[in-house]
Design a protein around this motif. Structure first.
Motif, PDB file in Angstrom:
ATOM      1  N   VAL A  75       0.840  -1.198   0.000  1.00  0.00           N
ATOM      2  CA  VAL A  75       0.000   0.000   0.000  1.00  0.00           C
ATOM      3  C   VAL A  75       0.874   1.247   0.000  1.00  0.00           C
ATOM      4  O   VAL A  75       0.642   2.189  -0.767  1.00  0.00           O
ATOM      5  CB  VAL A  75      -0.962  -0.011   1.213  1.00  0.00           C
ATOM      6  CG1 VAL A  75      -1.704   1.306   1.327  1.00  0.00           C
ATOM      7  CG2 VAL A  75      -1.934  -1.163   1.100  1.00  0.00           C
ATOM      8  N   LEU A  76       1.901   1.255   0.831  1.00  0.00           N
ATOM      9  CA  LEU A  76       2.800   2.418   0.891  1.00  0.00           C
ATOM     10  C   LEU A  76       3.501   2.631  -0.445  1.00  0.00           C
ATOM     11  O   LEU A  76       3.683   3.768  -0.875  1.00  0.00           O
ATOM     12  CB  LEU A  76       3.827   2.229   2.008  1.00  0.00           C
ATOM     13  CG  LEU A  76       3.268   2.198   3.432  1.00  0.00           C
ATOM     14  CD1 LEU A  76       4.392   1.932   4.429  1.00  0.00           C
ATOM     15  CD2 LEU A  76       2.536   3.470   3.772  1.00  0.00           C
ATOM     16  N   TYR A  87      -1.647   6.282   8.377  1.00  0.00           N
ATOM     17  CA  TYR A  87      -2.505   6.037   9.530  1.00  0.00           C
ATOM     18  C   TYR A  87      -3.231   7.310   9.989  1.00  0.00           C
ATOM     19  O   TYR A  87      -4.343   7.235  10.508  1.00  0.00           O
ATOM     20  CB  TYR A  87      -1.720   5.397  10.673  1.00  0.00           C
ATOM     21  CG  TYR A  87      -1.460   3.934  10.427  1.00  0.00           C
ATOM     22  CD1 TYR A  87      -2.510   3.046  10.232  1.00  0.00           C
ATOM     23  CD2 TYR A  87      -0.174   3.428  10.381  1.00  0.00           C
ATOM     24  CE1 TYR A  87      -2.295   1.704  10.001  1.00  0.00           C
ATOM     25  CE2 TYR A  87       0.058   2.083  10.156  1.00  0.00           C
ATOM     26  CZ  TYR A  87      -1.011   1.222   9.959  1.00  0.00           C
ATOM     27  OH  TYR A  87      -0.795  -0.106   9.721  1.00  0.00           O
ATOM     28  N   GLU A  88      -2.623   8.479   9.791  1.00  0.00           N
ATOM     29  CA  GLU A  88      -3.323   9.725  10.095  1.00  0.00           C
ATOM     30  C   GLU A  88      -4.498   9.925   9.147  1.00  0.00           C
ATOM     31  O   GLU A  88      -5.578  10.372   9.559  1.00  0.00           O
ATOM     32  CB  GLU A  88      -2.364  10.919  10.006  1.00  0.00           C
ATOM     33  CG  GLU A  88      -1.393  10.995  11.158  1.00  0.00           C
ATOM     34  CD  GLU A  88      -0.371  12.112  10.997  1.00  0.00           C
ATOM     35  OE1 GLU A  88      -0.433  12.858   9.982  1.00  0.00           O
ATOM     36  OE2 GLU A  88       0.481  12.244  11.881  1.00  0.00           O
ATOM     37  N   LEU A  89      -4.309   9.587   7.863  1.00  0.00           N
ATOM     38  CA  LEU A  89      -5.397   9.692   6.896  1.00  0.00           C
ATOM     39  C   LEU A  89      -6.506   8.689   7.201  1.00  0.00           C
ATOM     40  O   LEU A  89      -7.689   8.986   7.026  1.00  0.00           O
ATOM     41  CB  LEU A  89      -4.865   9.489   5.474  1.00  0.00           C
ATOM     42  CG  LEU A  89      -3.960  10.586   4.921  1.00  0.00           C
ATOM     43  CD1 LEU A  89      -3.390  10.181   3.567  1.00  0.00           C
ATOM     44  CD2 LEU A  89      -4.692  11.907   4.826  1.00  0.00           C
ATOM     45  N   VAL A  90      -6.158   7.499   7.669  1.00  0.00           N
ATOM     46  CA  VAL A  90      -7.163   6.512   8.060  1.00  0.00           C
ATOM     47  C   VAL A  90      -7.956   7.035   9.251  1.00  0.00           C
ATOM     48  O   VAL A  90      -9.189   6.937   9.283  1.00  0.00           O
ATOM     49  CB  VAL A  90      -6.507   5.150   8.391  1.00  0.00           C
ATOM     50  CG1 VAL A  90      -7.488   4.220   9.077  1.00  0.00           C
ATOM     51  CG2 VAL A  90      -5.952   4.501   7.134  1.00  0.00           C
ATOM     52  N   PHE A  95      -8.720   8.082   4.066  1.00  0.00           N
ATOM     53  CA  PHE A  95      -8.122   6.914   3.416  1.00  0.00           C
ATOM     54  C   PHE A  95      -8.904   5.692   3.893  1.00  0.00           C
ATOM     55  O   PHE A  95      -9.356   5.655   5.050  1.00  0.00           O
ATOM     56  CB  PHE A  95      -6.637   6.791   3.817  1.00  0.00           C
ATOM     57  CG  PHE A  95      -5.856   5.823   2.980  1.00  0.00           C
ATOM     58  CD1 PHE A  95      -5.369   6.201   1.749  1.00  0.00           C
ATOM     59  CD2 PHE A  95      -5.620   4.535   3.430  1.00  0.00           C
ATOM     60  CE1 PHE A  95      -4.643   5.311   0.975  1.00  0.00           C
ATOM     61  CE2 PHE A  95      -4.903   3.642   2.669  1.00  0.00           C
ATOM     62  CZ  PHE A  95      -4.415   4.036   1.429  1.00  0.00           C
ATOM     63  N   PRO A  96      -9.093   4.691   3.040  1.00  0.00           N
ATOM     64  CA  PRO A  96      -9.861   3.507   3.463  1.00  0.00           C
ATOM     65  C   PRO A  96      -9.220   2.806   4.660  1.00  0.00           C
ATOM     66  O   PRO A  96      -8.001   2.662   4.725  1.00  0.00           O
ATOM     67  CB  PRO A  96      -9.851   2.600   2.241  1.00  0.00           C
ATOM     68  CG  PRO A  96      -9.096   3.285   1.178  1.00  0.00           C
ATOM     69  CD  PRO A  96      -8.639   4.598   1.662  1.00  0.00           C
ATOM     70  N   ALA A  97     -10.063   2.376   5.578  1.00  0.00           N
ATOM     71  CA  ALA A  97      -9.572   1.665   6.764  1.00  0.00           C
ATOM     72  C   ALA A  97      -9.151   0.252   6.372  1.00  0.00           C
ATOM     73  O   ALA A  97      -9.726  -0.347   5.460  1.00  0.00           O
ATOM     74  CB  ALA A  97     -10.655   1.614   7.828  1.00  0.00           C
TER      75      ALA A  97
END
Length: 123
Positions: A75-76, A87-90, A95-97
């Motif tokens: 993903v990265l 993880y901040e975007l999640v 961002f999709p969990a």
């Protein structure tokens, strides 16, 4: 008088094991002995759907392909951001969990990541 002449023969025999040359056929270290399994490959070695050969894409066009589960390194590599930002975007729901695969394993659906990238490209 040189060193070899000054040392008696008994001492020369005792010092002989220390004077041996290093083995030329040394064993390889662990990294060269290990064979690379597909799970050990770097994320850049994994072909993304957009990088598939035309023959493979044509073959898959008529069939439903299952949605792959991607782990964090993949993903990265696809998104091009760091773990902390991801993880901040999640957390902020931008961002999709990840899916909970097991107690300590998380993964993302490939379709969710592609939809996120398509939405970002549209902005």
């Amino acid at each position: 008088m040189n060193f070899e002449e000054s040392v008696n023969p008994a001492m020369q025999l005792a010092a002989a094991p220390l004077q041996r040359k290093a083995r030329s056929s040394a064993l390889p270290n662990r990294s060269t002995r290990r064979s690379k399994s597909p799970s050990d490959q770097a994320p850049s070695d994994i072909a993304m759907p957009s990088q598939q050969s035309p023959e493979r894409a044509a073959h898959c066009a008529g069939f439903l392909t299952p949605d792959r589960i991607l782990r964090l390194p993949e993903v990265l590599a696809m998104v091009g951001i760091g773990r902390t930002l991801l993880y901040e975007l999640v957390k902020s729901q931008q961002f999709p969990a990840p899916l909970k695969l097991s107690a300590r394993t998380r993964g993302w659906r490939l379709s969710a990541i592609e939809a996120f990238l398509a939405a970002k490209e549209g902005q």
